[in-house]
Write a protein that holds these residues in place. Sequence first.
Motif, PDB file in Angstrom:
ATOM      1  N   GLY A  59       0.775  -1.158  -0.061  1.00 21.86           N
ATOM      2  CA  GLY A  59      -0.007   0.199  -0.042  1.00 21.86           C
ATOM      3  C   GLY A  59       0.920   0.961  -0.033  1.00 21.86           C
ATOM      4  O   GLY A  59       1.968   1.311   0.118  1.00 21.86           O
ATOM      5  N   LEU A  60       0.142   2.426  -0.098  1.00 20.96           N
ATOM      6  CA  LEU A  60       0.938   3.634  -0.123  1.00 20.96           C
ATOM      7  C   LEU A  60       1.466   4.046   1.342  1.00 20.96           C
ATOM      8  O   LEU A  60       0.728   3.767   2.331  1.00 20.96           O
ATOM      9  CB  LEU A  60       0.193   4.867  -0.688  1.00 20.96           C
ATOM     10  N   ARG A 110       6.142  12.548   0.446  1.00 22.02           N
ATOM     11  CA  ARG A 110       7.189  11.536   0.287  1.00 22.02           C
ATOM     12  C   ARG A 110       7.303  11.020  -1.107  1.00 22.02           C
ATOM     13  O   ARG A 110       8.392  10.257  -1.480  1.00 22.02           O
ATOM     14  CB  ARG A 110       6.998  10.317   1.572  1.00 22.02           C
ATOM     15  N   LYS A 111       5.921  10.994  -1.689  1.00 23.51           N
ATOM     16  CA  LYS A 111       5.905  10.279  -3.202  1.00 23.51           C
ATOM     17  C   LYS A 111       6.412   9.114  -3.334  1.00 23.51           C
ATOM     18  O   LYS A 111       7.391   8.685  -4.117  1.00 23.51           O
ATOM     19  CB  LYS A 111       6.751  11.481  -4.090  1.00 23.51           C
ATOM     20  N   CYS A 112       5.683   8.258  -2.556  1.00 18.82           N
ATOM     21  CA  CYS A 112       6.191   6.953  -2.373  1.00 18.82           C
ATOM     22  C   CYS A 112       6.235   5.864  -3.747  1.00 18.82           C
ATOM     23  O   CYS A 112       6.694   4.892  -3.876  1.00 18.82           O
ATOM     24  CB  CYS A 112       5.172   6.077  -1.334  1.00 18.82           C
ATOM     25  N   LEU A 113       5.300   6.528  -4.606  1.00 19.29           N
ATOM     26  CA  LEU A 113       5.283   5.739  -5.942  1.00 19.29           C
ATOM     27  C   LEU A 113       6.154   6.295  -7.176  1.00 19.29           C
ATOM     28  O   LEU A 113       6.281   5.706  -8.042  1.00 19.29           O
ATOM     29  CB  LEU A 113       3.765   5.776  -6.392  1.00 19.29           C
ATOM     30  N   ALA A 114       7.085   7.103  -6.643  1.00 14.11           N
ATOM     31  CA  ALA A 114       7.943   7.566  -7.637  1.00 14.11           C
ATOM     32  C   ALA A 114       8.908   6.656  -8.308  1.00 14.11           C
ATOM     33  O   ALA A 114       9.394   5.689  -7.469  1.00 14.11           O
ATOM     34  CB  ALA A 114       8.826   8.895  -6.845  1.00 14.11           C
ATOM     35  N   ASN A 151      11.557  -4.234  -8.737  1.00 13.96           N
ATOM     36  CA  ASN A 151      10.720  -4.779  -7.542  1.00 13.96           C
ATOM     37  C   ASN A 151       9.482  -4.008  -7.185  1.00 13.96           C
ATOM     38  O   ASN A 151       9.585  -2.516  -7.628  1.00 13.96           O
ATOM     39  CB  ASN A 151      11.648  -4.624  -6.278  1.00 13.96           C
ATOM     40  N   CYS A 152       8.617  -4.327  -6.405  1.00 13.55           N
ATOM     41  CA  CYS A 152       7.232  -3.676  -6.137  1.00 13.55           C
ATOM     42  C   CYS A 152       7.584  -2.811  -4.787  1.00 13.55           C
ATOM     43  O   CYS A 152       7.659  -3.676  -3.760  1.00 13.55           O
ATOM     44  CB  CYS A 152       6.339  -4.650  -6.311  1.00 13.55           C
ATOM     45  N   PHE A 153       7.561  -1.881  -4.890  1.00 11.79           N
ATOM     46  CA  PHE A 153       7.426  -0.872  -3.519  1.00 11.79           C
ATOM     47  C   PHE A 153       6.540   0.200  -3.731  1.00 11.79           C
ATOM     48  O   PHE A 153       6.043   0.488  -4.790  1.00 11.79           O
ATOM     49  CB  PHE A 153       8.971  -0.306  -3.485  1.00 11.79           C
ATOM     50  N   PRO A 154       6.043   0.747  -2.570  1.00 12.43           N
ATOM     51  CA  PRO A 154       6.471   0.728  -1.375  1.00 12.43           C
ATOM     52  C   PRO A 154       6.035  -0.940  -0.726  1.00 12.43           C
ATOM     53  O   PRO A 154       5.261  -1.545  -1.274  1.00 12.43           O
ATOM     54  CB  PRO A 154       6.049   1.541  -0.521  1.00 12.43           C
ATOM     55  N   MET A 155       6.708  -1.353   0.489  1.00 11.31           N
ATOM     56  CA  MET A 155       6.296  -2.675   1.015  1.00 11.31           C
ATOM     57  C   MET A 155       6.681  -2.741   2.374  1.00 11.31           C
ATOM     58  O   MET A 155       7.692  -2.048   2.707  1.00 11.31           O
ATOM     59  CB  MET A 155       7.426  -3.630   0.266  1.00 11.31           C
ATOM     60  N   ALA A 197       6.733  -6.847   9.912  1.00  9.61           N
ATOM     61  CA  ALA A 197       6.927  -5.463  10.555  1.00  9.61           C
ATOM     62  C   ALA A 197       5.617  -4.891  10.589  1.00  9.61           C
ATOM     63  O   ALA A 197       4.741  -5.298  10.009  1.00  9.61           O
ATOM     64  CB  ALA A 197       8.008  -4.665   9.511  1.00  9.61           C
ATOM     65  N   PRO A 198       5.655  -3.606  11.400  1.00  7.88           N
ATOM     66  CA  PRO A 198       4.468  -2.573  11.466  1.00  7.88           C
ATOM     67  C   PRO A 198       4.311  -1.641  10.366  1.00  7.88           C
ATOM     68  O   PRO A 198       5.271  -1.701   9.399  1.00  7.88           O
ATOM     69  CB  PRO A 198       4.720  -2.189  12.835  1.00  7.88           C
ATOM     70  N   HIS A 199       3.328  -1.185  10.229  1.00  4.57           N
ATOM     71  CA  HIS A 199       2.912  -0.107   9.385  1.00  4.57           C
ATOM     72  C   HIS A 199       3.870   0.952   9.107  1.00  4.57           C
ATOM     73  O   HIS A 199       3.928   1.448   7.913  1.00  4.57           O
ATOM     74  CB  HIS A 199       1.516   0.497   9.559  1.00  4.57           C
ATOM     75  N   ASN A 200       4.589   1.335  10.110  1.00  4.57           N
ATOM     76  CA  ASN A 200       5.238   2.328  10.166  1.00  4.57           C
ATOM     77  C   ASN A 200       6.954   2.174   9.731  1.00  4.57           C
ATOM     78  O   ASN A 200       7.714   2.858   9.861  1.00  4.57           O
ATOM     79  CB  ASN A 200       5.398   3.385  11.238  1.00  4.57           C
ATOM     80  N   GLU A 201       7.258   0.763   9.287  1.00  2.00           N
ATOM     81  CA  GLU A 201       8.413   0.290   8.929  1.00  2.00           C
ATOM     82  C   GLU A 201       8.485   0.082   7.418  1.00  2.00           C
ATOM     83  O   GLU A 201       8.675  -1.358   7.141  1.00  2.00           O
ATOM     84  CB  GLU A 201       9.018  -0.837   9.889  1.00  2.00           C
ATOM     85  N   MET A 202       8.062   0.932   6.632  1.00  2.00           N
ATOM     86  CA  MET A 202       8.180   0.359   5.101  1.00  2.00           C
ATOM     87  C   MET A 202       9.307   0.540   4.542  1.00  2.00           C
ATOM     88  O   MET A 202      10.114   1.514   4.749  1.00  2.00           O
ATOM     89  CB  MET A 202       6.960   1.422   4.575  1.00  2.00           C
ATOM     90  N   LEU A 203       9.466  -0.272   3.438  1.00  2.00           N
ATOM     91  CA  LEU A 203      10.661  -0.177   2.633  1.00  2.00           C
ATOM     92  C   LEU A 203      10.326   0.734   1.385  1.00  2.00           C
ATOM     93  O   LEU A 203       9.009   0.418   0.654  1.00  2.00           O
ATOM     94  CB  LEU A 203      11.130  -1.609   2.154  1.00  2.00           C
ATOM     95  N   MET A 204      10.984   1.479   1.014  1.00  2.00           N
ATOM     96  CA  MET A 204      10.780   2.268  -0.089  1.00  2.00           C
ATOM     97  C   MET A 204      11.397   2.059  -1.240  1.00  2.00           C
ATOM     98  O   MET A 204      12.491   1.555  -1.071  1.00  2.00           O
ATOM     99  CB  MET A 204      10.984   3.888   0.106  1.00  2.00           C
ATOM    100  N   GLY A 205      11.198   2.373  -2.575  1.00  2.00           N
ATOM    101  CA  GLY A 205      11.801   1.792  -3.785  1.00  2.00           C
ATOM    102  C   GLY A 205      13.477   2.153  -3.801  1.00  2.00           C
ATOM    103  O   GLY A 205      14.028   1.643  -4.303  1.00  2.00           O
TER     104      GLY A 205
END
Lengths: 186, 584
Positions: free
Chosen positions: B263-264, B361-365, B551-555, B560-568
């Motif tokens: 998710g975003l 943060r533009k996570c889908l960039a 790879n498919c990000f964010p992830m 892990a919990p919601h606030n520990e996302m991996l970004m692209g």
Amino acid sequence: MSVLNIKKGSSAHSAYDLKDPNSMVIESHTLTILVDNEAGVLARVIGLFSGRGYNIESLTVAEINGEYHQSRITIVTTGTPQVIEQIKAQLGRIIPVHKVHDLTVEGPYVERELAMFKVSGTGDQRVEALRLADIFRANVVDSTLESFVFEMTGKSEKIDAFAELMRPLGLQETARTGVAAMARGA
Amino acid sequence: MERQMSGAKMIIQALKDQDVEVVFGYPGGAVLPIYDEIFLQNDIRHILVRHEQGALHAAEGYARSTGKPGVVLVTSGPGATNAVTGLTDALLDSIPLVVLTGQVPTFMIGNDAFQEADTVGITRPCTKHNWLVKDTNDLAATIHEGFHIATSGRPGPVLIDIPKDVQFADGTYTPPTDMAKNRYNPVVKGDIEKITALAELIERAEKPIFYTGGGVINSGVGASQLLRELTDATGIPITSTLMGLGAYPASGENWLGMLGMHGLYEANMAMHGSDLIICVGARFDDRITGRVEDFAPDANIVHIDIDPSSINKIIPADLAIIGDVGHVLEDLLKVWKSRGRKTNKPALKKWWGQIDEWKARKCLAYTQKGKIIKPQYALERLQALTQDMDRYITTEVGQHQMWAAQYLKFDEPNRLMTSGGLGTMGYGTPSSMGVQMAHPDSLVINIAGEGSWLMNMQEMGTAMQYRLRTKQFILNNERLGMVRQWQELLHNERYSETWQEALPDFVKLADAFGCKGIRVSDPDDLDDAIKDMLAYDGPVIFDCLVEKHENCFPMIPSGAPHNEMLMGDANTQDAIGDSGAVLV
């Protein structure tokens, strides 16, 4: 009550009266389930327990109302409070299930089990078995010169205790029905 | 009406009385009498699939895009066992299906007869309910009850197993109007006291969020309308699961995008930081929650669901409202309005300020450069070129599915058909056929990976036979991309069996089926190729060669919990611990 001050995991606003849904204590609950007596209904109930990894300690089932083709299933199960709530909710989803009662939380109830024991022996052993059977109010339903078949009903713990006493006295075979249960009062 | 008729005729009559227009199926020995009756009438259309699994997924696509139940007819034994994956898929995604299976004659049941299988036994755990009908006099009533159960409450698949002698025998037909009072009547109205408590929570909450799911879509178009009205009137941010996309428009002001594992960033951060999560028709799936112990630590959880077993299953609810989403939202709106349409405006303004920071943060960039097409770019171009069209999307399962959810915009409900719960590769192609059957004049695109697409590609034959103009949009990276991504992230790049050597030439494959094939590999040619695809009046297999190691990000890494996302752009090595590896 101020709705914003709901304690985490509080039962006040939950679908069910949970004691503490996060508790990890394993509890034993006696459930009675009223079902349509149709093909496969027992398989649905048992399949739910095995498929979702729930425990069955004891299970009895028989038709109780021929006119409406309804059966009553009594299950003794164990699990954390959250698991017990899930079991009840999942049972409620089965189409032929009409009612699920958790006798353990709904108030005082009686539960009984019927058991038969074949005990063989001669001399003192035989006399002792008969004497203990009398104390436990077990009936003799079959006898030969070397054996008795005792029949008794009671709570499961009483049957366990009697079985334990019979073991050194020549216990050959045991048959138990599992628990049938009913709420007290009207 | 003549009420005495054969079982086979009765089946057709019952389907007509249930307003069935299309049946997806495949004939066989144990359903011959029913197929004979199909031959003798013109009211119900039968679509001959190429594999029974395809019939199930086509019916799912039909059902999800119309809100009506999908109907399937298959034979005994292998016909029924091939239906199992589709039944399980429909059960997990709450799709209403009525599946009719043939069975060997009653007097041969239990003999290990030819094409005999214990169909009701096998499908008991993967249907909402199932029946073996042993008497023709019970047949019509059972079918009507099947439709009722499949479509009411939490929808789901039902299966009716019909022995061949029951199809041949005569019996009395029971019309739906003569049905005795039904034994299955789930509660649809929510408890008004609890709804009032929710209104009070909404008035005071400082960081509220709507977390919505497939239940909103299943509840009907009216429920989506109510959700939009409530969200816009309260100004509360809204996120949705994969299954709920489109209930609130992606172009809407309060939309945060999808939440969950892929998710975003803003949606997941808002869930984690929220003080009031209003879950509407979603079920706290493990792809959504991340680590359960750290799920939304400061939030009051309100859960609206028609299925009591969803409540407290994974995340304990502080306030649970059991009922149909549409009914509950209607009452909630009424109560909230009558109390003066209040919200905690200053706090909400601050909350939105925080959310806007996360959005920035533009996570889908991603960067599209060079001569290789990035899959994200392909989907962005597809979105740009189809956004004004009457468009339906189906997907297969994998990276492309998540990218479709991230980069395509859904402004209406019932427009995205995807296998969410079960994650069935091979779902998309047949599903797109079912959607096209229901909406012959609309644009239907199946977003696929080449791995998934090959799983049910035989259904292109069905598309050709019935002139279903679906577009098969394959993001071809020559890899089983999602599995490959996990191998990269947590198995030290040991790419075990995720490369399919010797893929077919998809353009020649299209030729062989008699449809159009298009291949594109240069980003500069992409727009023209997509326009070609859209302009062609017939099925298209679109082979889009994309970056092989994207790879498919964010992830949210497993465990892990919601606030520990991996970004692209983050360093992704060793991001997932051993405990996370088992949760994949």
